[in-house]
Structures are given as structure tokens and as C-alpha cells.
Design an enzyme around this catalytic site. Structure first.
Site, PDB file in Angstrom:
ATOM      1  N   THR A  95      -9.622   2.716   3.291  1.00 45.06           N
ATOM      2  CA  THR A  95      -8.207   2.758   3.211  1.00 45.06           C
ATOM      3  C   THR A  95      -7.711   3.727   2.142  1.00 45.06           C
ATOM      4  O   THR A  95      -7.889   3.345   0.755  1.00 45.06           O
ATOM      5  CB  THR A  95      -7.794   1.284   2.879  1.00 45.06           C
ATOM      6  N   LYS A 172      -2.623   1.580   8.989  1.00 43.07           N
ATOM      7  CA  LYS A 172      -3.634   0.651   7.895  1.00 43.07           C
ATOM      8  C   LYS A 172      -2.648   0.547   6.753  1.00 43.07           C
ATOM      9  O   LYS A 172      -2.788  -0.928   6.471  1.00 43.07           O
ATOM     10  CB  LYS A 172      -4.892   1.529   7.566  1.00 43.07           C
ATOM     11  N   LYS A 241      -4.575  -1.206  -4.963  1.00 40.96           N
ATOM     12  CA  LYS A 241      -4.695  -0.049  -4.807  1.00 40.96           C
ATOM     13  C   LYS A 241      -4.168   0.392  -3.381  1.00 40.96           C
ATOM     14  O   LYS A 241      -3.267   1.493  -3.380  1.00 40.96           O
ATOM     15  CB  LYS A 241      -6.137   0.507  -4.683  1.00 40.96           C
TER      16      LYS A 241
END
Length: 296
Positions: A95, A172, A241
Site C-alpha cells: 500500500t 486501495k 501511514k
């Protein structure tokens, strides 16, 4: 097809194991070498560096922690592009920011290889069962088609987002954002119900057997209802994150996303507590804290 897999955390190890079970010749690499040992016992070849791991690869999967790690493992002095054969494909599963995969796709193009963004949806137990949902974008449709047999070994479905190597990464990030809104929404609803005298577990059971009868509300809702945040699918720091990436992408595209900032702030508070071994959904506890229900 010779496959290499780089990055053997809880997700990567499960994905690599399923590739082995599907009969693919597999070479693996992980910065902490001990994590590769179970795969060696299953028949994988263990390499000492990324460059060594991909020297004869037709296809390389990477599943690493963040953008910096992906760039280093791809373009660093001992990275993938130092030895990758011409025409090979790099399936980037991490990701990361869409622009990171776009930038690395250009580096691959200059090298004579291909990058296809291939992020996955699902927790480690889903990965172990080979039931991930797999995104795919970048290069050409013909190149992406070459990935299909390997992607089918790790997932229950593949969704194609076209030739832009950043597109699947956008999907995503948007998906992770939606998961965050589910957690925040369930936490607020269950906490209000509790403050008004309802049993939060009983209310959760009613919700998830009627209006919200789907796997996401059931799985994350159970953690929130019981306020027990194990097993750990992903730690709070990792998903914070991701929320940073969501906010950055929104800012770049002039897109106000107030919910994304709320979720990021909840995760920041959770990370600051330094609690070990809790799932990222534990940021739901901050809702109870704010409502004066901490520890109750």
C-alpha cells in the site's frame, strides 16, 4: 514461471505460501532472514539479497511496509532492477502512494521490465486462506494477463483498473479509507448506545444480523463491540501511514476529506499510546475514551 517474493511479513508470508502450494517455483527474500525459514522448509529457495532473489525471475512480488522500502528494494544498489531479466514483471502489492508506483513503473520501463500495481484487500487470515481481493493496474492488458495465474493463487477475485500504474493504488487507499469510516461509525454508534443504557454487544448483534449483515461490519464490529482488538490484522502505525497517503492524495487533487483526517487523528492518538499487539481497529477505543467510558 519462476516467481520471487520479497517481503515476508504476516501478509507476504501467507501469500508466498499459497504460491508454493499452487506449484510455482519460488525464491524468497526478507530483510530479517529468519522469517524466510518456514518457506525454505516448504521448498522455497532463500536469497541473501533482492538482487540475488530476482536474478532468474519471470515475476516478482513485493509486499513491504512503505514507499521508502519499496523504492529501496526496487532501485537501490542491491535492488530488483540491478539484476531483473528483461521482460520480467514486478507485481507491487504494498500500500503506497499512486505516484510511487508510477515513478517506479518509469524506472522499469527504462530497464526493459514492467511494473503492475497489485495491492490486496484482506487480513492475514484471509491471505492464508487464499481469499484476498486483488487489484491490478499498469503496463498493458497483455502484461497484466500474464499475472493472472499467480494472482489467482493468492486471491478469490482480480479487479482490473487499467493501464495507469497508480490506479490500483488509488483504489486501495480509497478502500482502506472506507474501512476506517466503518470502524469510526460503528464505534460512535455502539458507544452512544452504551451511554444510553443498551448492551453494546447485543446491539452489535442486532445490527449485523439486519441492516449491516456483511463481513466487514461483522468482523470489525465484533472487535469494537467486545473492545478486544485481537488478533492483529494490521497494527495502528501501518494504517496511519495509509491514512496519511489518503490525505496527501486528497490534498493533491483538491478533495476535502474531513473523515479521513478524523481517522488519521484517531490512529495518531492510538500510536502515541504505544500499546503493543493491538489491531488498527483499536482506534475505536478513542471514541469510548472521549465519551468518558475509558476502562469501562
Amino acid at each position: 514461471m519462476n516467481i520471487s517474493f520479497l517481503g515476508l511479513g504476516s501478509m507476504g508470508a501467507a501469500m508466498a505460501t499459497n504460491l508454493l502450494k499452487a506449484g510455482f517455483p519460488l525464491t524468497v527474500y526478507n530483510r530479517t532472514a529468519a522469517k524466510a525459514e518456514p518457506l525454505r522448509q516448504l521448498g522455497a529457495t532463500v536469497a541473501a539479497s533482492p538482487a540475488e532473489a530476482v536474478r532468474t525471475a519471470d515475476l516478482v512480488f513485493t509486499m513491504v511496509t512503505n514507499d521508502q522500502a519499496l523504492e529501496e528494494i526496487t532501485t537501490g544498489p542491491d535492488g530488483i532492477l540491478s539484476t531483473l531479466p528483461l521482460g520480467a514483471i514486478h507485481a507491487s502489492c504494498s500500500t503506497v502512494a499512486p505516484d510511487t508506483n508510477r515513478r517506479l513503473a518509469e524506472a522499469h520501463r527504462a530497464h526493459g521490465s514492467f511494473l503492475v500495481a497489485s495491492p490486496v484487500f484482506g487480513k492475514p487470515d484471509v491471505a492464508a486462506a487464499g481469499k484476498l481481493w486483488v487489484g491490478s493496474s499498469g503496463a498493458t492488458a497483455e502484461v497484466r494477463a500474464q499475472l493472472t495465474p499467480a494472482q489467482a493463487a493468492i486471491g478469490q477475485g482480480i479487479h482490473d483498473f487499467g493501464d495507469d500504474p497508480g490506479a490500483a493504488s488509488v483504489a486501495k487507499l480509497c478502500g482502506n479509507f472506507l474501512l476506517g469510516t466503518v470502524i469510526e461509525g460503528m464505534a460512535e454508534a455502539l458507544t452512544l448506545a452504551e451511554k444510553c443504557g443498551l448492551d453494546r454487544v447485543g446491539f452489535y448483534e442486532m445490527l449485523t444480523s439486519t441492516l449491516f449483515n456483511n463481513p466487514i461490519y461483522k468482523s470489525y464490529g465484533k472487535l469494537i463491540a467486545e473492545q478486544h482488538y485481537q488478533p492483529v490484522g494490521a497494527p495502528p502505525a501501518i494504517i496511519r501511514k495509509d491514512m496519511n497517503l489518503v490525505v496527501q492524495e486528497a490534498y493533491k487533487n483538491d478533495m476535502p476529506m474531513p473523515f479521513a483526517n478524523i481517522i488519521r487523528d484517531r490512529l495518531t492518538a492510538t500510536v502515541a499510546l504505544g500499546e503493543p499487539d493491538v489491531d488498527w481497529a483499536s482506534f475505536a477505543q478513542r471514541v469510548s475514551d472521549d465519551a468518558g467510558l475509558a476502562g469501562k
